[in-house]
Design a protein around this motif. Structure first.
Motif, PDB file in Angstrom:
ATOM      1  N   ASN A   1       4.207   2.304  -8.204  1.00 14.31           N
ATOM      2  CA  ASN A   1       2.809   2.645  -8.485  1.00 14.31           C
ATOM      3  C   ASN A   1       2.230   1.705  -9.553  1.00 14.31           C
ATOM      4  O   ASN A   1       1.987   2.097 -10.693  1.00 14.31           O
ATOM      5  CB  ASN A   1       2.701   4.102  -8.944  1.00 14.31           C
ATOM      6  CG  ASN A   1       1.262   4.565  -9.018  1.00 14.31           C
ATOM      7  OD1 ASN A   1       0.388   4.019  -8.346  1.00 14.31           O
ATOM      8  ND2 ASN A   1       1.004   5.559  -9.850  1.00 14.31           N
TER       9      ASN A   1
ATOM     10  N   ARG B   1     -15.427  -3.418  -2.290  1.00 15.91           N
ATOM     11  CA  ARG B   1     -14.068  -3.753  -1.843  1.00 15.91           C
ATOM     12  C   ARG B   1     -13.955  -5.209  -1.410  1.00 15.91           C
ATOM     13  O   ARG B   1     -12.903  -5.837  -1.582  1.00 15.91           O
ATOM     14  CB  ARG B   1     -13.667  -2.817  -0.697  1.00 15.91           C
ATOM     15  CG  ARG B   1     -12.299  -3.110  -0.078  1.00 15.91           C
ATOM     16  CD  ARG B   1     -11.187  -2.936  -1.095  1.00 15.91           C
ATOM     17  NE  ARG B   1      -9.888  -3.262  -0.533  1.00 15.91           N
ATOM     18  CZ  ARG B   1      -9.399  -4.506  -0.426  1.00 15.91           C
ATOM     19  NH1 ARG B   1     -10.116  -5.539  -0.835  1.00 15.91           N
ATOM     20  NH2 ARG B   1      -8.190  -4.705   0.092  1.00 15.91           N
TER      21      ARG B   1
ATOM     22  N   ASP C   1      -0.838  -1.332  -9.946  1.00 22.46           N
ATOM     23  CA  ASP C   1      -1.925  -2.128  -9.387  1.00 22.46           C
ATOM     24  C   ASP C   1      -1.689  -3.594  -9.733  1.00 22.46           C
ATOM     25  O   ASP C   1      -0.917  -3.926 -10.633  1.00 22.46           O
ATOM     26  CB  ASP C   1      -3.273  -1.666  -9.949  1.00 22.46           C
ATOM     27  CG  ASP C   1      -3.630  -0.261  -9.482  1.00 22.46           C
ATOM     28  OD1 ASP C   1      -2.944   0.251  -8.580  1.00 22.46           O
ATOM     29  OD2 ASP C   1      -4.577   0.328 -10.037  1.00 22.46           O
TER      30      ASP C   1
ATOM     31  N   VAL D   1       0.827  -1.213   0.000  1.00 26.34           N
ATOM     32  CA  VAL D   1       0.000   0.000   0.000  1.00 26.34           C
ATOM     33  C   VAL D   1       0.858   1.258   0.000  1.00 26.34           C
ATOM     34  O   VAL D   1       0.572   2.229  -0.712  1.00 26.34           O
ATOM     35  CB  VAL D   1      -0.962   0.000   1.197  1.00 26.34           C
ATOM     36  CG1 VAL D   1      -1.708   1.328   1.296  1.00 26.34           C
ATOM     37  CG2 VAL D   1      -1.947  -1.160   1.073  1.00 26.34           C
ATOM     38  N   ASN D   2       1.932   1.262   0.770  1.00 20.20           N
ATOM     39  CA  ASN D   2       2.737   2.480   0.919  1.00 20.20           C
ATOM     40  C   ASN D   2       3.996   2.503   0.065  1.00 20.20           C
ATOM     41  O   ASN D   2       4.816   3.401   0.178  1.00 20.20           O
ATOM     42  CB  ASN D   2       3.116   2.653   2.391  1.00 20.20           C
ATOM     43  CG  ASN D   2       1.902   2.877   3.272  1.00 20.20           C
ATOM     44  OD1 ASN D   2       1.080   3.741   2.986  1.00 20.20           O
ATOM     45  ND2 ASN D   2       1.773   2.076   4.323  1.00 20.20           N
TER      46      ASN D   2
ATOM     47  N   LYS E   1      -3.400   0.500  -4.991  1.00 18.19           N
ATOM     48  CA  LYS E   1      -2.656   0.801  -3.768  1.00 18.19           C
ATOM     49  C   LYS E   1      -3.533   1.469  -2.715  1.00 18.19           C
ATOM     50  O   LYS E   1      -3.308   1.318  -1.515  1.00 18.19           O
ATOM     51  CB  LYS E   1      -1.466   1.689  -4.103  1.00 18.19           C
ATOM     52  CG  LYS E   1      -0.374   0.975  -4.863  1.00 18.19           C
ATOM     53  CD  LYS E   1       0.795   1.880  -5.124  1.00 18.19           C
ATOM     54  CE  LYS E   1       1.356   2.395  -3.821  1.00 18.19           C
ATOM     55  NZ  LYS E   1       2.533   3.254  -4.006  1.00 18.19           N
ATOM     56  N   SER E   2      -4.531   2.216  -3.176  1.00 12.45           N
ATOM     57  CA  SER E   2      -5.429   2.883  -2.225  1.00 12.45           C
ATOM     58  C   SER E   2      -6.489   1.937  -1.672  1.00 12.45           C
ATOM     59  O   SER E   2      -7.283   2.318  -0.821  1.00 12.45           O
ATOM     60  CB  SER E   2      -6.123   4.062  -2.915  1.00 12.45           C
ATOM     61  OG  SER E   2      -6.918   3.594  -4.003  1.00 12.45           O
ATOM     62  N   GLY E   3      -6.481   0.695  -2.167  1.00 11.72           N
ATOM     63  CA  GLY E   3      -7.441  -0.286  -1.674  1.00 11.72           C
ATOM     64  C   GLY E   3      -8.660  -0.450  -2.541  1.00 11.72           C
ATOM     65  O   GLY E   3      -9.515  -1.285  -2.260  1.00 11.72           O
ATOM     66  N   GLY E   4      -8.791   0.347  -3.598  1.00  6.99           N
ATOM     67  CA  GLY E   4      -9.941   0.233  -4.479  1.00  6.99           C
ATOM     68  C   GLY E   4      -9.946  -1.066  -5.266  1.00  6.99           C
ATOM     69  O   GLY E   4      -8.909  -1.605  -5.614  1.00  6.99           O
TER      70      GLY E   4
END
Length: 324
Positions: A283, A318, A285, A278-279, A300-303
């Motif tokens: 960049n 999600r 997916d 995530v962090n 990465k933002s969880g989407g």
């Protein structure tokens, strides 16, 4: 006397040809694929049959004659290796093994419930037909649970190639340890009394800039270490990030040592890294699973999303990407 000299000449030429052929097969550590080190100090000597070094133009490996598969395979992945060549599917025994050794064949895997799983992927070698074909020798194969080979493992392979597309150069080591895997027909320890079925399959990925070299490796260099169970029942809808670990943990379980060509301080730092998906600054997916015929991605933002017919992202619940 003339006949004798002729015979000696013919014999000398024959021995020279044999010697040259062997030199092409038995290589040294002077390989781009071993830039970061030789994890088991494998040697190109028949006296170490369970840690036998084979260096090919496409990858390097440590072969284990007792197990009938590699301990590990190491390879560089960069844009130079990628192209549009077709997958060759020409599975075959590896002729570079010593003549007296049994050579595993594709038939040793037939009806076993396990895939002939690549360690160095076919899709990582698409710049020529010959380089793609080189990935189909059986020394580059392991008995792999189909759900692992075709899902989480494959998704991690694709993630690596996406990193290359984003101007990175990767050095990858993939291997196995333990005995006893679970395929589509249940649990096995050995295939056809010839090939050990590993319990675990791991991968250590070091990520450099596109033109990076060993001198560019620092304590901040990203490393992805992943350790998968080779068991169908543990892999349902499982993303590769569920199995993230540290290189140090893989070393503890396998006896290997990674990053030996770096300084001690850098080696220690890289061994301890646990990849934070995530962090991370990377960049990219990654694929999570298929749902209703659609490939779902997790960002990465969880989407959680799929790509619609217009080529755009369509986000869904999600929970559908609960692959972690």
């Amino acid at each position: 006397m003339k006949t004798f000299r002729s015979s000696v000449y013919v014999l000398s030429v024959y021995l020279l040809i044999v010697s040259c052929a062997r030199q092409k097969i038995v290589s040294t550590n002077d390989s781009v694929h071993l830039l970061l080190g030789n994890p088991t100090n494998a040697q190109a000597s028949e006296s170490v049959p369970d840690n036998y070094l084979i260096v090919k133009p496409q990858y390097a490996l440590s072969y284990n004659r007792s197990k009938g598969h590699a301990n590990w395979v190491a390879w560089e992945l960069s844009k130079q290796w990628l192209g549009s060549s077709d997958r060759q599917n020409d599975f075959r025994p590896d002729p570079s093994l010593p003549a007296s050794w049994y050579k595993v064949t594709p038939n040793d895997y037939t009806n076993s419930g396990f895939d002939r799983g690549h360690l160095c992927p076919s899709a990582d070698r698409t710049n020529s037909l010959d380089n793609n074909s080189a990935t189909f020798v059986m020394t580059n194969m392991i008995p792999q649970a189909p759900e692992l080979n075709r899902e989480a493992w494959a998704y991690l392979e694709e993630y690596c190639r996406e990193l290359v597309a984003q101007k990175h150069r990767l050095f990858i080591v993939s291997g196995t340890y333990g005995t006893g895997g679970e395929g589509s027909k249940g649990t096995l320890n050995k295939l056809d009394n010839a090939v050990n079925v590993p319990a675990r399959v791991y991968k250590v990925i070091t990520i450099l800039p596109e033109n990076g070299n060993i001198n560019d490796i620092t304590t901040d260099t990203p490393v992805i270490a992943v350790d998968f169970p080779n068991k169908t029942s543990q892999l349902q809808n499982a993303g590769w990030f569920r199995f993230i670990t540290t290189t140090a943990d893989i070393e503890k379980k396998t006896g290997l040592t990674f990053f030996t060509n770096t300084s001690k301080s850098i080696q220690t730092s890289l061994q301890a890294k646990r990849f934070d998906y995530v962090n991370s600054s990377l960049n990219v997916d990654t694929k999570c699973r298929e749902y209703n015929g659609k490939q779902l991605f997790i960002g990465k933002s969880g989407g959680c999303y799929y790509i619609n017919s217009n080529g755009n992202k369509t986000y869904v619940e999600r929970e559908l990407c609960n692959c972690q």
